[in-house]
Design a protein around this motif. Structure first.
Motif, PDB file in Angstrom:
ATOM      1  N   ASP A   8      -1.928  -1.931   1.932  1.00 10.22           N
ATOM      2  CA  ASP A   8      -1.136  -1.099   1.034  1.00 10.22           C
ATOM      3  C   ASP A   8       0.211  -1.741   0.729  1.00 10.22           C
ATOM      4  OD1 ASP A   8      -3.097   0.890   0.888  1.00 10.22           O
ATOM      5  OD2 ASP A   8      -2.317   1.938   2.645  1.00 10.22           O
ATOM      6  N   ALA A   9       0.816  -2.372   1.743  1.00  9.44           N
ATOM      7  CA  ALA A   9       2.129  -2.990   1.539  1.00  9.44           C
ATOM      8  C   ALA A   9       2.052  -4.180   0.584  1.00  9.44           C
ATOM      9  CB  ALA A   9       2.711  -3.429   2.881  1.00  9.44           C
ATOM     10  N   ASP A  10       0.970  -4.955   0.657  1.00 10.82           N
ATOM     11  CA  ASP A  10       0.825  -6.125  -0.222  1.00 10.82           C
ATOM     12  C   ASP A  10      -0.659  -6.399  -0.433  1.00 10.82           C
ATOM     13  OD1 ASP A  10       1.074  -8.371  -1.725  1.00 10.82           O
ATOM     14  OD2 ASP A  10       1.850  -9.653  -0.128  1.00 10.82           O
ATOM     15  N   PRO A  11      -1.271  -5.748  -1.422  1.00  9.83           N
ATOM     16  CA  PRO A  11      -2.702  -5.959  -1.653  1.00  9.83           C
ATOM     17  C   PRO A  11      -3.028  -7.233  -2.412  1.00  9.83           C
ATOM     18  CG  PRO A  11      -1.835  -4.441  -3.286  1.00  9.83           C
ATOM     19  CD  PRO A  11      -0.689  -4.767  -2.347  1.00  9.83           C
ATOM     20  N   TYR A  12      -2.014  -7.934  -2.910  1.00 13.32           N
ATOM     21  CA  TYR A  12      -2.265  -9.010  -3.867  1.00 13.32           C
ATOM     22  C   TYR A  12      -2.955 -10.236  -3.265  1.00 13.32           C
ATOM     23  CZ  TYR A  12       0.251  -5.978  -6.956  1.00 13.32           C
ATOM     24  OH  TYR A  12       0.613  -4.888  -7.703  1.00 13.32           O
ATOM     25  N   PRO A  13      -2.698 -10.644  -2.016  1.00  4.54           N
ATOM     26  CA  PRO A  13      -3.494 -11.747  -1.457  1.00  4.54           C
ATOM     27  C   PRO A  13      -4.987 -11.419  -1.381  1.00  4.54           C
ATOM     28  CG  PRO A  13      -1.475 -11.460  -0.197  1.00  4.54           C
ATOM     29  CD  PRO A  13      -1.555 -10.305  -1.142  1.00  4.54           C
ATOM     30  N   ALA A  14      -5.310 -10.167  -1.020  1.00  6.26           N
ATOM     31  CA  ALA A  14      -6.726  -9.777  -0.973  1.00  6.26           C
ATOM     32  C   ALA A  14      -7.328  -9.789  -2.369  1.00  6.26           C
ATOM     33  CB  ALA A  14      -6.858  -8.394  -0.335  1.00  6.26           C
ATOM     34  N   TYR A  15      -6.581  -9.298  -3.353  1.00  6.85           N
ATOM     35  CA  TYR A  15      -7.090  -9.311  -4.720  1.00  6.85           C
ATOM     36  C   TYR A  15      -7.287 -10.744  -5.223  1.00  6.85           C
ATOM     37  CZ  TYR A  15      -6.143  -4.280  -5.157  1.00  6.85           C
ATOM     38  OH  TYR A  15      -6.137  -2.924  -5.017  1.00  6.85           O
ATOM     39  N   ASP A  16      -6.384 -11.632  -4.844  1.00  8.95           N
ATOM     40  CA  ASP A  16      -6.527 -13.031  -5.259  1.00  8.95           C
ATOM     41  C   ASP A  16      -7.803 -13.631  -4.684  1.00  8.95           C
ATOM     42  OD1 ASP A  16      -5.420 -15.563  -6.411  1.00  8.95           O
ATOM     43  OD2 ASP A  16      -5.426 -16.141  -4.309  1.00  8.95           O
ATOM     44  N   TRP A  17      -8.074 -13.335  -3.416  1.00  8.34           N
ATOM     45  CA  TRP A  17      -9.307 -13.825  -2.779  1.00  8.34           C
ATOM     46  C   TRP A  17     -10.525 -13.279  -3.510  1.00  8.34           C
ATOM     47  CZ3 TRP A  17     -13.817 -12.223  -0.714  1.00  8.34           C
ATOM     48  CH2 TRP A  17     -14.505 -13.101   0.112  1.00  8.34           C
ATOM     49  N   LEU A  18     -10.506 -11.995  -3.848  1.00  6.47           N
ATOM     50  CA  LEU A  18     -11.637 -11.383  -4.536  1.00  6.47           C
ATOM     51  C   LEU A  18     -11.845 -12.002  -5.918  1.00  6.47           C
ATOM     52  CD1 LEU A  18     -11.081  -7.644  -3.576  1.00  6.47           C
ATOM     53  CD2 LEU A  18     -13.080  -9.016  -2.972  1.00  6.47           C
ATOM     54  N   ARG A  19     -10.763 -12.199  -6.673  1.00  8.13           N
ATOM     55  CA  ARG A  19     -10.897 -12.799  -8.003  1.00  8.13           C
ATOM     56  C   ARG A  19     -11.557 -14.167  -7.931  1.00  8.13           C
ATOM     57  NH1 ARG A  19      -5.581 -11.015  -8.881  1.00  8.13           N
ATOM     58  NH2 ARG A  19      -4.927 -13.146  -8.382  1.00  8.13           N
ATOM     59  N   ARG A  20     -11.209 -14.934  -6.885  1.00 12.30           N
ATOM     60  CA  ARG A  20     -11.734 -16.297  -6.768  1.00 12.30           C
ATOM     61  C   ARG A  20     -13.141 -16.338  -6.191  1.00 12.30           C
ATOM     62  NH1 ARG A  20      -9.355 -18.675  -3.063  1.00 12.30           N
ATOM     63  NH2 ARG A  20      -7.730 -17.200  -2.422  1.00 12.30           N
ATOM     64  N   ASN A  21     -13.459 -15.434  -5.277  1.00 15.85           N
ATOM     65  CA  ASN A  21     -14.705 -15.541  -4.517  1.00 15.85           C
ATOM     66  C   ASN A  21     -15.739 -14.457  -4.806  1.00 15.85           C
ATOM     67  OD1 ASN A  21     -14.045 -17.809  -2.466  1.00 15.85           O
ATOM     68  ND2 ASN A  21     -12.266 -16.444  -2.342  1.00 15.85           N
ATOM     69  N   ALA A  22     -15.294 -13.274  -5.182  1.00 14.15           N
ATOM     70  CA  ALA A  22     -16.222 -12.162  -5.400  1.00 14.15           C
ATOM     71  C   ALA A  22     -15.624 -11.223  -6.443  1.00 14.15           C
ATOM     72  CB  ALA A  22     -16.490 -11.424  -4.086  1.00 14.15           C
ATOM     73  N   PRO A  23     -15.502 -11.684  -7.693  1.00 13.97           N
ATOM     74  CA  PRO A  23     -14.763 -10.912  -8.704  1.00 13.97           C
ATOM     75  C   PRO A  23     -15.405  -9.581  -9.071  1.00 13.97           C
ATOM     76  CG  PRO A  23     -15.865 -12.796  -9.707  1.00 13.97           C
ATOM     77  CD  PRO A  23     -15.979 -12.983  -8.235  1.00 13.97           C
ATOM     78  N   VAL A  24     -16.723  -9.476  -8.923  1.00 19.38           N
ATOM     79  CA  VAL A  24     -17.416  -8.190  -9.087  1.00 19.38           C
ATOM     80  C   VAL A  24     -18.285  -8.021  -7.850  1.00 19.38           C
ATOM     81  CG1 VAL A  24     -18.973  -6.809 -10.505  1.00 19.38           C
ATOM     82  CG2 VAL A  24     -17.422  -8.434 -11.607  1.00 19.38           C
ATOM     83  N   THR A  25     -17.901  -7.115  -6.974  1.00 13.98           N
ATOM     84  CA  THR A  25     -18.594  -7.016  -5.688  1.00 13.98           C
ATOM     85  C   THR A  25     -18.575  -5.593  -5.178  1.00 13.98           C
ATOM     86  OG1 THR A  25     -18.734  -8.021  -3.479  1.00 13.98           O
ATOM     87  CG2 THR A  25     -16.544  -7.436  -4.266  1.00 13.98           C
ATOM     88  N   LYS A  26     -19.526  -5.276  -4.312  1.00 15.17           N
ATOM     89  CA  LYS A  26     -19.554  -3.959  -3.684  1.00 15.17           C
ATOM     90  C   LYS A  26     -18.603  -3.953  -2.488  1.00 15.17           C
ATOM     91  CE  LYS A  26     -23.969  -1.927  -4.996  1.00 15.17           C
ATOM     92  NZ  LYS A  26     -25.250  -1.371  -4.509  1.00 15.17           N
ATOM     93  N   VAL A  27     -17.831  -2.873  -2.382  1.00 11.11           N
ATOM     94  CA  VAL A  27     -16.892  -2.724  -1.273  1.00 11.11           C
ATOM     95  C   VAL A  27     -17.177  -1.400  -0.572  1.00 11.11           C
ATOM     96  CG1 VAL A  27     -15.112  -4.097  -2.394  1.00 11.11           C
ATOM     97  CG2 VAL A  27     -15.143  -1.634  -2.735  1.00 11.11           C
ATOM     98  N   PRO A  28     -16.945  -1.331   0.747  1.00 10.87           N
ATOM     99  CA  PRO A  28     -17.193  -0.077   1.470  1.00 10.87           C
ATOM    100  C   PRO A  28     -16.067   0.925   1.218  1.00 10.87           C
ATOM    101  CG  PRO A  28     -16.338  -1.749   2.957  1.00 10.87           C
ATOM    102  CD  PRO A  28     -16.539  -2.427   1.631  1.00 10.87           C
ATOM    103  N   LEU A  29     -16.446   2.158   0.967  1.00 15.37           N
ATOM    104  CA  LEU A  29     -15.521   3.272   0.826  1.00 15.37           C
ATOM    105  C   LEU A  29     -16.005   4.387   1.734  1.00 15.37           C
ATOM    106  CD1 LEU A  29     -15.061   3.309  -3.054  1.00 15.37           C
ATOM    107  CD2 LEU A  29     -13.431   2.468  -1.361  1.00 15.37           C
TER     108      LEU A  29
END
Length: 394
Positions: A12-33
């Protein structure tokens, strides 16, 4: 290949590194909720495709059984009258409801709301001026838009304390015990239904009165639309003001440039919306037929979230996306969405942001963060701060 953590205080404090990883490695992916999985879309081009795709519906009743069972534990589900608004509607109901609300945002009304926002901001800043330190959320970002929403809906002065209390419980994830949240949601539903009934016999110069006069909107849709304006219009603006002021405080060079030339404020607000916007993910979408986005096939009923925060930091769409740089040209952000569900209150939110942030900079040009220990809302949809403590340095 494992997904980075997408929940918790660090994310929550800094989601952007995780988003960067997702854009590069799994840009459309299923995530657990909680209770289900959902597709998460993180690249800008894919986000635009999803936000404008005619086969992605908004009606929650079209969600998968697994998603729907997960949502039934919440106090607000598809059966509630509060959920029968245009964000949960598709054609023909969505364009009908959107036209009604858009028509009520007349230039005269918007101009009067700007004047009212300036008046309210001046009063709130005057109260803050008596202090050495302040909380820019509790002292400004929260009370300003809630007062504007009350004016917009025509909430009588005698009822505003009740309205504020119910809204504060619904808004606050810290008060998210299910019984308390359900009681507040039920209370707000009764409050708004009573307000709609009141407007039928005591019309005023407000948006709700205009909608009550229209024959092509049902009582449930009226109540639900009022609720949407409260939650979407209020929470979004609280987060815009808080996130925007934080971005300025963390970028003293831009802070100084804005003080030197206040005419750049609209560009600064626009960059605040891109850099760290108030909406984490666009609200749920569901395929009505098999849809392929980013090379992934999504089947009917599977829930989809479009990450606006991730899309707005995509290096394929923005030059130096992690740099806070007002005045970008030809780099349109997605903070208010795109396509038929583009935020109908975007102009009003920008006005309130400009008035509040501009007022703070003018009144307290030397303010600074009082702490870096900040707590963010743990929400799938919104991104905002619980508090923003500052030293005013008058």
């Amino acid at each position: 290949m494992s997904l980075p953590p997408l929940f918790g205080p660090a994310f929550d404090a800094d989601p952007y590194p995780a988003y960067d990883w997702l854009r590069r490695n799994a840009p459309v992916t299923k995530v657990p909720l909680p209770g289900c999985e959902a597709w998460l879309i993180t690249r800008y081009a894919d986000a635009v495709t999803a936000l404008t795709h005619p086969a992605l519906a908004k009606d929650p009743a079209l969600g998968s059984p697994e998603w729907f069972r997960a949502q039934l534990g919440l106090p607000l589900d598809h059966r509630s009258t509060l959920a029968r608004h245009m964000l949960n509607a598709d054609s023909p109901d969505h364009p009908r409801l959107r036209r009604l609300v858009s028509a009520a945002f007349t230039p005269r009304r918007v101009a009067s709301l700007r004047a009212r926002a300036e008046e309210l901001t001046e009063g709130l800043l005057a109260v803050m001026a008596a202090k050495d330190e302040a909380d820019l959320i509790a002292d400004l970002a929260y009370p300003l838009p809630i007062a504007i929403i009350c004016d917009l809906l025509g909430v009588p002065e005698s009822e505003r304390a009740t309205f504020h209390h119910l809204a504060s419980v619904i808004d606050s994830a810290a008060a998210s015990e299910i019984d308390q949240l359900a009681a507040a949601t039920d209370g707000m539903e009764r409050f708004l239904a009573d307000l709609v009934a009141h407007k039928r016999t005591h019309p005023g110069d407000d948006l709700l009165t205009e909608l009550v006069r229209r024959p092509d909107i049902s009582p449930d849709e009226l109540t639900s639309t009022a609720f949407l304006l409260l939650i979407a219009g209020h929470e979004t603006t609280v987060a815009l003001i808080g996130n925007g002021l934080l971005a300025l405080l963390r970028h003293p060079g831009q802070f100084a440039a804005l003080k030197k030339d206040p005419s750049t404020l609209p560009d600064v607000i626009d960059e605040m919306l891109r850099y760290d916007g108030p909406v984490r993910n666009a609200t749920w979408r569901f395929p009505t037929e098999p849809v392929v986005i980013g090379g992934q096939e999504m089947l009917p009923g599977e829930p989809i979230l479009v990450s606006l925060l991730a899309a707005n930091r995509d290096p394929e769409a923005f030059d130096e996306p992690d740099v806070f740089r007002p005045g970008r040209i030809d780099e349109p952000h997605l903070a208010f969405g795109r396509g038929p569900h583009y935020c109908v209150g975007a102009a009003l939110a920008k006005i309130e942001g400009e008035v509040a942030i501009g007022g703070v900079i003018c009144r307290f040009p030397d303010l600074e963060l009082a702490t870096d220990d900040l707590v963010w809302w743990p929400s799938n949809i919104m991104r905002g701060l619980f508090s923003l403590p500052v030293r005013l340095n008058k």
